[in-house]
Enzyme design. Sequence first.
Site, short mmCIF file in Angstrom:
data_model
loop_
_atom_site.label_atom_id
_atom_site.label_comp_id
_atom_site.label_asym_id
_atom_site.label_seq_id
_atom_site.Cartn_x
_atom_site.Cartn_y
_atom_site.Cartn_z
CG HIS A 19 -2.26 0.56 1.05
ND1 HIS A 19 -2.90 0.65 -0.18
CD2 HIS A 19 -3.15 1.08 1.95
CE1 HIS A 19 -4.08 1.18 -0.02
NE2 HIS A 19 -4.27 1.47 1.26
CG ASN A 66 -8.63 5.08 5.11
OD1 ASN A 66 -7.92 4.56 4.25
ND2 ASN A 66 -9.38 4.38 5.94
CG ASP A 91 -1.87 0.77 -3.30
OD1 ASP A 91 -1.90 1.94 -2.85
OD2 ASP A 91 -2.69 -0.10 -2.95
CG ASN A 112 -10.63 3.54 1.73
OD1 ASN A 112 -11.72 3.64 1.17
ND2 ASN A 112 -10.35 2.57 2.57
#
Length: 247
Positions: A19, A66, A91, A112
Amino acid sequence: MKIIVGLGNPGPKYAGNRHNIGFMAVDALHRRHAFGPWTRKFKAEIAEGELAGEKILLVKPQTYMNVSGESVGEAMRFYKLTPADIIAVYDELDLAPGRARLKTGGGHGGHNGIKSLDAHCGKDYRRLRLGIGHPGAKELVNGHVLGDFAKSDAAWLEPLLDALADNADLLVKGLDSQFLNKLAIATGAPAEPDQPARPKPPAAPSSPKPGGKSHIRQARPDVPKMLPTTGPMADMLKRMFSKTEDK
Protein backbone atom coordinates in the site's frame (compact mmCIF):
# COMPACT_ATOMS: atom_id res chain seq x y z
CA MET A 1 4.51 24.43 -10.08
CA LYS A 2 3.35 20.85 -9.70
CA ILE A 3 2.68 18.61 -6.74
CA ILE A 4 3.75 14.97 -6.96
CA VAL A 5 2.10 13.16 -4.09
CA GLY A 6 2.83 9.59 -3.11
CA LEU A 7 0.13 7.84 -1.12
CA GLY A 8 0.90 5.61 1.84
CA ASN A 9 0.75 5.25 5.59
CA PRO A 10 3.34 6.90 7.87
CA GLY A 11 5.68 5.09 10.24
CA PRO A 12 8.07 2.12 10.10
CA LYS A 13 5.23 -0.35 10.65
CA TYR A 14 3.91 0.34 7.15
CA ALA A 15 7.14 1.26 5.35
CA GLY A 16 7.44 -1.99 3.36
CA ASN A 17 3.72 -2.45 2.66
CA ARG A 18 2.39 -2.82 -0.89
CA HIS A 19 0.00 0.00 0.00
CA ASN A 20 3.03 2.27 0.42
CA ILE A 21 4.39 2.01 -3.11
CA GLY A 22 3.40 5.66 -3.61
CA PHE A 23 5.71 6.72 -0.77
CA MET A 24 8.46 4.52 -2.26
CA ALA A 25 8.09 6.19 -5.65
CA VAL A 26 8.35 9.71 -4.20
CA ASP A 27 11.37 8.63 -2.12
CA ALA A 28 13.03 7.38 -5.32
CA LEU A 29 12.44 10.79 -6.96
CA HIS A 30 13.91 12.52 -3.93
CA ARG A 31 17.04 10.33 -3.98
CA ARG A 32 17.65 10.66 -7.71
CA HIS A 33 17.14 14.41 -8.15
CA ALA A 34 18.30 17.60 -6.46
CA PHE A 35 15.47 18.07 -3.99
CA GLY A 36 15.83 19.86 -0.69
CA PRO A 37 15.55 18.05 2.64
CA TRP A 38 12.26 16.70 3.87
CA THR A 39 10.37 19.12 6.11
CA ARG A 40 6.96 19.02 7.79
CA LYS A 41 4.11 21.13 6.46
CA PHE A 42 0.50 20.63 5.32
CA LYS A 43 0.23 17.54 7.59
CA ALA A 44 2.85 15.97 5.34
CA GLU A 45 6.51 15.50 4.67
CA ILE A 46 7.40 17.78 1.76
CA ALA A 47 10.49 18.51 -0.31
CA GLU A 48 11.02 21.14 -3.00
CA GLY A 49 13.02 20.75 -6.19
CA GLU A 50 12.86 20.98 -9.95
CA LEU A 51 12.10 18.59 -12.78
CA ALA A 52 11.99 19.40 -16.50
CA GLY A 53 12.52 23.08 -15.69
CA GLU A 54 9.45 23.21 -13.46
CA LYS A 55 9.23 23.65 -9.70
CA ILE A 56 8.06 20.47 -8.00
CA LEU A 57 6.72 19.85 -4.51
CA LEU A 58 7.02 16.24 -3.36
CA VAL A 59 4.38 15.34 -0.79
CA LYS A 60 3.99 12.33 1.50
CA PRO A 61 0.84 12.86 3.59
CA GLN A 62 1.27 11.87 7.24
CA THR A 63 -2.46 11.71 7.90
CA TYR A 64 -2.79 7.99 7.05
CA MET A 65 -4.10 6.83 3.72
CA ASN A 66 -7.83 7.31 4.23
CA VAL A 67 -7.55 11.08 4.77
CA SER A 68 -4.65 11.86 2.41
CA GLY A 69 -6.76 14.49 0.65
CA GLU A 70 -6.68 16.81 3.68
CA SER A 71 -2.93 17.24 3.27
CA VAL A 72 -2.88 17.53 -0.53
CA GLY A 73 -5.86 19.88 -0.62
CA GLU A 74 -4.18 22.18 1.89
CA ALA A 75 -0.99 22.34 -0.20
CA MET A 76 -2.96 22.88 -3.41
CA ARG A 77 -4.86 25.84 -1.98
CA PHE A 78 -1.76 27.36 -0.36
CA TYR A 79 0.06 27.51 -3.71
CA LYS A 80 -3.13 28.47 -5.60
CA LEU A 81 -2.88 25.40 -7.82
CA THR A 82 -5.58 23.41 -9.59
CA PRO A 83 -6.19 19.63 -9.74
CA ALA A 84 -4.40 19.63 -13.12
CA ASP A 85 -1.20 20.53 -11.24
CA ILE A 86 -1.32 17.36 -9.12
CA ILE A 87 0.17 13.95 -9.94
CA ALA A 88 -0.86 11.23 -7.50
CA VAL A 89 1.17 8.00 -7.33
CA TYR A 90 -0.43 4.99 -5.66
CA ASP A 91 -0.94 1.23 -5.62
CA GLU A 92 -3.39 -0.57 -7.90
CA LEU A 93 -4.77 -4.02 -7.10
CA ASP A 94 -6.18 -4.56 -10.56
CA LEU A 95 -2.81 -4.25 -12.30
CA ALA A 96 -0.27 -7.04 -12.34
CA PRO A 97 2.94 -6.37 -10.41
CA GLY A 98 5.26 -4.14 -12.42
CA ARG A 99 2.52 -2.70 -14.63
CA ALA A 100 1.78 1.02 -14.67
CA ARG A 101 -1.10 3.14 -15.96
CA LEU A 102 -1.41 6.91 -16.20
CA LYS A 103 -4.55 8.94 -16.79
CA THR A 104 -6.34 12.14 -15.79
CA GLY A 105 -9.52 11.88 -13.75
CA GLY A 106 -11.63 8.77 -13.40
CA GLY A 107 -13.08 6.77 -10.53
CA HIS A 108 -11.46 5.83 -7.26
CA GLY A 109 -11.74 2.07 -7.81
CA GLY A 110 -12.31 1.51 -4.09
CA HIS A 111 -8.99 3.11 -3.13
CA ASN A 112 -9.59 5.12 0.05
CA GLY A 113 -6.68 7.46 -0.53
CA ILE A 114 -8.06 8.41 -3.94
CA LYS A 115 -11.54 8.84 -2.49
CA SER A 116 -10.06 11.38 -0.09
CA LEU A 117 -8.15 13.22 -2.83
CA ASP A 118 -11.31 13.40 -4.93
CA ALA A 119 -13.21 14.90 -1.99
CA HIS A 120 -10.59 17.54 -1.12
CA CYS A 121 -9.00 18.36 -4.49
CA GLY A 122 -11.52 17.52 -7.19
CA LYS A 123 -11.14 14.63 -9.63
CA ASP A 124 -9.24 16.09 -12.56
CA TYR A 125 -5.71 15.31 -11.41
CA ARG A 126 -3.28 12.89 -13.03
CA ARG A 127 -3.12 9.41 -11.56
CA LEU A 128 -0.09 7.16 -11.85
CA ARG A 129 -1.20 3.70 -10.78
CA LEU A 130 1.47 1.12 -9.99
CA GLY A 131 0.37 -2.50 -10.03
CA ILE A 132 0.74 -4.66 -6.95
CA GLY A 133 -1.43 -7.54 -8.16
CA HIS A 134 -4.60 -9.01 -6.68
CA PRO A 135 -4.52 -11.87 -4.15
CA GLY A 136 -7.42 -13.54 -5.96
CA ALA A 137 -10.15 -13.30 -3.32
CA LYS A 138 -11.88 -10.31 -1.75
CA GLU A 139 -11.30 -11.51 1.81
CA LEU A 140 -7.53 -11.55 1.18
CA VAL A 141 -7.27 -7.99 -0.13
CA ASN A 142 -6.69 -6.22 3.20
CA GLY A 143 -3.87 -8.53 4.21
CA HIS A 144 -2.36 -8.24 0.75
CA VAL A 145 -2.21 -4.44 0.53
CA LEU A 146 -1.07 -4.08 4.15
CA GLY A 147 1.47 -6.88 3.78
CA ASP A 148 5.09 -6.22 2.91
CA PHE A 149 6.48 -6.84 -0.54
CA ALA A 150 8.13 -10.25 -0.78
CA LYS A 151 11.86 -10.50 -1.40
CA SER A 152 11.13 -11.88 -4.87
CA ASP A 153 9.22 -8.66 -5.71
CA ALA A 154 12.52 -6.78 -5.76
CA ALA A 155 13.09 -8.21 -9.27
CA TRP A 156 10.43 -5.87 -10.68
CA LEU A 157 9.94 -3.30 -7.90
CA GLU A 158 13.46 -1.88 -7.89
CA PRO A 159 13.66 -1.49 -11.71
CA LEU A 160 10.19 0.10 -11.69
CA LEU A 161 11.09 2.71 -9.07
CA ASP A 162 14.47 3.41 -10.70
CA ALA A 163 12.88 3.90 -14.13
CA LEU A 164 10.19 6.13 -12.64
CA ALA A 165 12.86 8.36 -11.07
CA ASP A 166 15.13 8.34 -14.13
CA ASN A 167 12.31 9.35 -16.47
CA ALA A 168 10.45 11.78 -14.22
CA ASP A 169 11.03 14.61 -16.71
CA LEU A 170 8.76 12.80 -19.19
CA LEU A 171 6.09 12.48 -16.50
CA VAL A 172 6.21 16.20 -15.69
CA LYS A 173 6.14 17.17 -19.38
CA GLY A 174 3.00 15.10 -19.91
CA LEU A 175 4.70 12.68 -22.32
CA ASP A 176 2.70 9.82 -20.88
CA SER A 177 3.22 7.20 -23.59
CA GLN A 178 6.98 7.67 -23.62
CA PHE A 179 7.09 7.58 -19.83
CA LEU A 180 5.06 4.36 -19.62
CA ASN A 181 7.19 2.75 -22.32
CA LYS A 182 10.31 3.45 -20.27
CA LEU A 183 8.75 1.74 -17.25
CA ALA A 184 7.65 -1.20 -19.37
CA ILE A 185 11.13 -1.67 -20.81
CA ALA A 186 12.67 -1.55 -17.33
CA THR A 187 10.34 -4.17 -15.85
CA GLY A 188 9.56 -6.27 -18.90
CA ALA A 189 5.85 -5.62 -18.36
CA PRO A 190 3.62 -4.45 -21.23
CA ALA A 191 2.90 -0.72 -21.23
CA GLU A 192 -0.71 -1.34 -22.21
CA PRO A 193 -3.30 -3.79 -20.90
CA ASP A 194 -3.15 -7.28 -22.40
CA GLN A 195 -5.89 -7.85 -24.93
CA PRO A 196 -7.63 -11.22 -24.71
CA ALA A 197 -6.66 -13.46 -27.56
CA ARG A 198 -9.48 -13.45 -30.04
CA PRO A 199 -10.05 -16.58 -32.09
CA LYS A 200 -9.71 -16.01 -35.79
CA PRO A 201 -13.03 -16.13 -37.63
CA PRO A 202 -13.42 -19.29 -39.69
CA ALA A 203 -12.38 -18.84 -43.29
CA ALA A 204 -15.27 -18.55 -45.70
CA PRO A 205 -15.58 -21.57 -48.01
CA SER A 206 -14.02 -20.82 -51.35
CA SER A 207 -16.34 -20.68 -54.32
CA PRO A 208 -15.83 -23.43 -56.87
CA LYS A 209 -13.94 -22.30 -59.91
CA PRO A 210 -15.94 -22.04 -63.10
CA GLY A 211 -16.04 -25.42 -64.71
CA GLY A 212 -14.59 -27.04 -61.61
CA LYS A 213 -16.08 -29.42 -59.12
CA SER A 214 -17.96 -28.31 -56.03
CA HIS A 215 -16.41 -29.12 -52.65
CA ILE A 216 -18.99 -31.88 -52.24
CA ARG A 217 -18.24 -33.35 -55.63
CA GLN A 218 -14.53 -33.08 -54.93
CA ALA A 219 -14.95 -35.21 -51.83
CA ARG A 220 -16.54 -38.03 -53.83
CA PRO A 221 -14.38 -40.52 -55.65
CA ASP A 222 -14.74 -40.41 -59.41
CA VAL A 223 -16.87 -43.33 -60.64
CA PRO A 224 -15.92 -44.65 -64.04
CA LYS A 225 -18.79 -43.95 -66.45
CA MET A 226 -19.02 -47.46 -67.94
CA LEU A 227 -22.27 -49.02 -69.21
CA PRO A 228 -22.71 -52.72 -70.00
CA THR A 229 -22.85 -53.53 -73.71
CA THR A 230 -23.98 -57.14 -73.46
CA GLY A 231 -26.18 -59.24 -71.22
CA PRO A 232 -29.60 -58.74 -69.59
CA MET A 233 -28.72 -55.27 -68.18
CA ALA A 234 -27.68 -54.04 -71.61
CA ASP A 235 -30.95 -55.29 -73.10
CA MET A 236 -32.98 -53.53 -70.36
CA LEU A 237 -31.18 -50.24 -70.90
CA LYS A 238 -31.76 -50.44 -74.63
CA ARG A 239 -35.49 -50.94 -74.10
CA MET A 240 -35.63 -47.99 -71.61
CA PHE A 241 -33.85 -45.58 -73.94
CA SER A 242 -35.88 -46.69 -76.94
CA LYS A 243 -39.14 -45.93 -75.04
CA THR A 244 -37.83 -42.48 -74.11
CA GLU A 245 -36.97 -41.70 -77.68
CA ASP A 246 -40.45 -42.85 -78.84
CA LYS A 247 -42.01 -40.23 -76.55
